[in-house]
Scaffold this motif. Sequence first.
Motif, PDB file in Angstrom:
ATOM      1  N   HIS A  21      -5.182   1.895   6.776  1.00 43.94           N
ATOM      2  CA  HIS A  21      -5.824   0.682   7.307  1.00 43.94           C
ATOM      3  C   HIS A  21      -6.854   0.151   6.312  1.00 43.94           C
ATOM      4  CE1 HIS A  21      -4.255   0.081  11.323  1.00 43.94           C
ATOM      5  NE2 HIS A  21      -4.403   1.364  11.608  1.00 43.94           N
ATOM      6  N   ALA A  22      -7.673   1.039   5.766  1.00 41.80           N
ATOM      7  CA  ALA A  22      -8.701   0.635   4.808  1.00 41.80           C
ATOM      8  C   ALA A  22      -8.071   0.053   3.541  1.00 41.80           C
ATOM      9  CB  ALA A  22      -9.597   1.814   4.466  1.00 41.80           C
ATOM     10  N   ALA A  23      -6.996   0.667   3.067  1.00 40.00           N
ATOM     11  CA  ALA A  23      -6.326   0.163   1.862  1.00 40.00           C
ATOM     12  C   ALA A  23      -5.740  -1.224   2.114  1.00 40.00           C
ATOM     13  CB  ALA A  23      -5.238   1.145   1.420  1.00 40.00           C
ATOM     14  N   VAL A  24      -5.193  -1.445   3.299  1.00 37.49           N
ATOM     15  CA  VAL A  24      -4.665  -2.771   3.641  1.00 37.49           C
ATOM     16  C   VAL A  24      -5.800  -3.790   3.664  1.00 37.49           C
ATOM     17  CG1 VAL A  24      -3.654  -4.125   5.532  1.00 37.49           C
ATOM     18  CG2 VAL A  24      -2.621  -1.951   4.856  1.00 37.49           C
TER      19      VAL A  24
ATOM     20  N   VAL B 246       0.860  -1.193   0.000  1.00 34.12           N
ATOM     21  CA  VAL B 246       0.000   0.000   0.000  1.00 34.12           C
ATOM     22  C   VAL B 246       0.890   1.234   0.000  1.00 34.12           C
ATOM     23  CG1 VAL B 246      -1.698   1.323   1.297  1.00 34.12           C
ATOM     24  CG2 VAL B 246      -1.874  -1.172   1.191  1.00 34.12           C
ATOM     25  N   ASN B 247       0.827   2.006  -1.070  1.00 33.26           N
ATOM     26  CA  ASN B 247       1.606   3.240  -1.180  1.00 33.26           C
ATOM     27  C   ASN B 247       0.722   4.400  -0.726  1.00 33.26           C
ATOM     28  OD1 ASN B 247       3.150   5.431  -1.830  1.00 33.26           O
ATOM     29  ND2 ASN B 247       3.458   4.856  -3.974  1.00 33.26           N
ATOM     30  N   TYR B 248       1.026   4.954   0.454  1.00 25.98           N
ATOM     31  CA  TYR B 248       0.175   6.003   1.016  1.00 25.98           C
ATOM     32  C   TYR B 248       0.143   7.250   0.146  1.00 25.98           C
ATOM     33  CZ  TYR B 248       4.329   8.474   2.741  1.00 25.98           C
ATOM     34  OH  TYR B 248       5.510   9.140   2.831  1.00 25.98           O
ATOM     35  N   ARG B 249       1.164   7.471  -0.654  1.00 27.10           N
ATOM     36  CA  ARG B 249       1.188   8.678  -1.489  1.00 27.10           C
ATOM     37  C   ARG B 249       0.169   8.631  -2.628  1.00 27.10           C
ATOM     38  NH1 ARG B 249       7.491  10.529  -1.982  1.00 27.10           N
ATOM     39  NH2 ARG B 249       7.742  10.955   0.237  1.00 27.10           N
TER      40      ARG B 249
END
Length: 102
Positions: free
Chosen positions: A86-89, A45-48
């Motif tokens: 968290h949601a993306a994970v 998951v890339n937060y950017r």
Amino acid sequence: MNDKLQKEIEEVRKEVHVLGVRLTLAQAWVGFLNFAYDALLHHGVNYRSLKEYTNSTELDDAQKLPVSAARDKIVGWLGGLQSAIHAAVRRKQFKVHTHDPS
């Protein structure tokens, strides 16, 4: 106390307050970056790339606020971004199982 000494004390107190706010923000940012790195490393998951990160209006608004209010807004933004990670994970770990009746 004379007025000059009183003014110096007030200035020092203001500076200590600003430094405390900066320390809080630095700690929150480092904690976030460690969390985001782990999410990237372990879950891809890339937060950017998250919309919560690319939308910087909260940070732009914080620049116009007094330092304590800006701190609260920025820490809130980081918390929202952490929730988005968290949601993306969870989305990455979500598997769709189809039922084949035949």
